[in-house]
Scaffold this active site. Structure first.
Site, PDB file in Angstrom:
ATOM      1  N   GLU A 173      -9.550 -10.845  -7.772  1.00 38.44           N
ATOM      2  CA  GLU A 173      -8.590  -9.747  -7.575  1.00 38.44           C
ATOM      3  C   GLU A 173      -7.369  -9.899  -8.481  1.00 38.44           C
ATOM      4  O   GLU A 173      -6.834  -8.910  -8.980  1.00 38.44           O
ATOM      5  CB  GLU A 173      -8.176  -9.667  -6.104  1.00 38.44           C
ATOM      6  CG  GLU A 173      -9.320  -9.205  -5.216  1.00 38.44           C
ATOM      7  CD  GLU A 173      -8.971  -9.174  -3.738  1.00 38.44           C
ATOM      8  OE1 GLU A 173      -9.854  -8.822  -2.939  1.00 38.44           O
ATOM      9  OE2 GLU A 173      -7.810  -9.494  -3.377  1.00 38.44           O
ATOM     10  N   LYS A 229       0.819  -1.216   0.000  1.00 33.90           N
ATOM     11  CA  LYS A 229       0.000   0.000   0.000  1.00 33.90           C
ATOM     12  C   LYS A 229       0.860   1.277   0.000  1.00 33.90           C
ATOM     13  O   LYS A 229       2.063   1.232   0.277  1.00 33.90           O
ATOM     14  CB  LYS A 229      -0.944  -0.036   1.211  1.00 33.90           C
ATOM     15  CG  LYS A 229      -1.976  -1.181   1.132  1.00 33.90           C
ATOM     16  CD  LYS A 229      -2.988  -1.101   2.268  1.00 33.90           C
ATOM     17  CE  LYS A 229      -4.003  -2.234   2.186  1.00 33.90           C
ATOM     18  NZ  LYS A 229      -5.052  -2.107   3.228  1.00 33.90           N
ATOM     19  N   TYR A 232     -12.337  -2.014  -3.791  1.00 35.82           N
ATOM     20  CA  TYR A 232     -12.843  -2.119  -2.415  1.00 35.82           C
ATOM     21  C   TYR A 232     -14.373  -1.964  -2.365  1.00 35.82           C
ATOM     22  O   TYR A 232     -14.917  -1.597  -1.312  1.00 35.82           O
ATOM     23  CB  TYR A 232     -12.163  -1.090  -1.517  1.00 35.82           C
ATOM     24  CG  TYR A 232     -10.826  -1.555  -0.955  1.00 35.82           C
ATOM     25  CD1 TYR A 232     -10.723  -2.727  -0.193  1.00 35.82           C
ATOM     26  CD2 TYR A 232      -9.658  -0.822  -1.149  1.00 35.82           C
ATOM     27  CE1 TYR A 232      -9.504  -3.151   0.334  1.00 35.82           C
ATOM     28  CE2 TYR A 232      -8.434  -1.244  -0.617  1.00 35.82           C
ATOM     29  CZ  TYR A 232      -8.373  -2.411   0.120  1.00 35.82           C
ATOM     30  OH  TYR A 232      -7.171  -2.832   0.653  1.00 35.82           O
ATOM     31  N   ASN A 285      -2.137   0.309   6.649  1.00 36.87           N
ATOM     32  CA  ASN A 285      -1.601  -0.910   7.253  1.00 36.87           C
ATOM     33  C   ASN A 285      -0.700  -1.699   6.300  1.00 36.87           C
ATOM     34  O   ASN A 285      -0.538  -2.909   6.436  1.00 36.87           O
ATOM     35  CB  ASN A 285      -2.735  -1.770   7.820  1.00 36.87           C
ATOM     36  CG  ASN A 285      -3.751  -2.157   6.766  1.00 36.87           C
ATOM     37  OD1 ASN A 285      -3.577  -1.862   5.589  1.00 36.87           O
ATOM     38  ND2 ASN A 285      -4.821  -2.834   7.178  1.00 36.87           N
ATOM     39  N   HIS A 344      -2.229  -5.433   1.519  1.00 34.99           N
ATOM     40  CA  HIS A 344      -3.538  -6.070   1.313  1.00 34.99           C
ATOM     41  C   HIS A 344      -3.307  -7.507   0.908  1.00 34.99           C
ATOM     42  O   HIS A 344      -2.359  -7.807   0.176  1.00 34.99           O
ATOM     43  CB  HIS A 344      -4.324  -5.379   0.189  1.00 34.99           C
ATOM     44  CG  HIS A 344      -5.416  -6.254  -0.374  1.00 34.99           C
ATOM     45  ND1 HIS A 344      -6.654  -6.348   0.204  1.00 34.99           N
ATOM     46  CD2 HIS A 344      -5.424  -7.128  -1.413  1.00 34.99           C
ATOM     47  CE1 HIS A 344      -7.383  -7.230  -0.474  1.00 34.99           C
ATOM     48  NE2 HIS A 344      -6.663  -7.720  -1.467  1.00 34.99           N
TER      49      HIS A 344
END
Ligand code: ATP
Ligand code: MG
Length: 140
Positions: free
Chosen positions: A128, A11, A51, A114, A117
Site C-alpha cells: 500500500e 477518508k 480495495y 469510518n 484506513h
C-alpha cells in the site's frame, strides 16, 4: 517490537468535515510520525485497485464510490509497531463497535464512512505504501 511503516488514509468523510489535523494529532499523540503525506482525489480505477481484496463483497461498489467522493489524505506513519498501533488508534471498522477515544468512535459516521484506513499486516503495508509513494518521497 520493531520500527515499522504503515499506510494511513484519511477518508473523504473526514476531509469534508475538516478533520485532517484532528486525526493526524491522534497518531502523533500515540507516538507515530508522519514521514510522507499527500492530499489527493482517488480515481475510480485507483479506488478499485486499492480495495481489490474486497471486490467480491456486496459493499464494494459503494465503498469505491465513497472513496472517490472527495479528497483523501494518504500518509505513511512510522514508529514502534506502527501497523498495530495505527489500527489501535483507529478502532474497530464499525464506529459503533470501536473503543472510546478511538478515531472511528469519535469521528466515524458509519461502517463505510469510518474516517480512516490503516494497513493490516507488514506485506499489505509495503504494497500500500508503494501504491502511493516513491521511496524518495518518504523522509523519516
Ligand atoms: P480499512 O481497510 O479501510 O482500514 P478495515 O481493515 O477496518 O478498514 P475492511 O474489512 O478492510 O476493514 O473494510 C474496508 C473498508 O470497507 C472499511 O473501512 C469500510 O470503509 C468498508 N466496509 C467494511 N465493511 C463494510 C460493510 N459491511 N458495509 C459497508 N462498508 C464496509
Ligand atoms: Mg482493511
Amino acid at each position: 517490537m520493531a520500527v515499522e511503516r504503515t499506510l494511513s488514509i484519511i477518508k473523504p468523510d473526514a476531509t469534508r468535515r475538516n478533520l485532517t489535523g484532528a486525526i493526524v494529532a491522534r497518531f502523533e499523540e500515540a507516538g507515530l510520525r508522519v514521514v510522507a503525506q499527500r492530499r489527493m482525489r482517488l480515481t475510480p480505477e485507483q479506488a478499485q485497485q486499492f480495495y481489490a481484496v474486497h471486490s467480491e463483497r456486496a459493499f464494494f461498489d459503494d465503498l469505491c464510490a465513497f472513496m472517490t467522493s472527495g479528497p483523501v489524505v494518504v500518509q505513511v506513519l512510522e514508529g514502534e509497531d506502527a501497523i498495530a498501533k495505527n489500527r489501535e488508534v483507529m478502532g474497530a471498522t464499525n464506529p459503533a463497535n470501536a473503543d472510546e477515544g478511538t478515531i472511528r468512535r469519535d469521528f466515524g459516521e458509519s461502517v463505510e464512512a469510518n474516517s480512516a484506513h490503516g494497513s493490516d499486516a507488514p506485506e499489505t503495508a509495503a504494497e500500500e505504501i508503494a501504491f502511493f509513494f516513491r521511496g524518495i518521497d518518504i523522509v523519516g
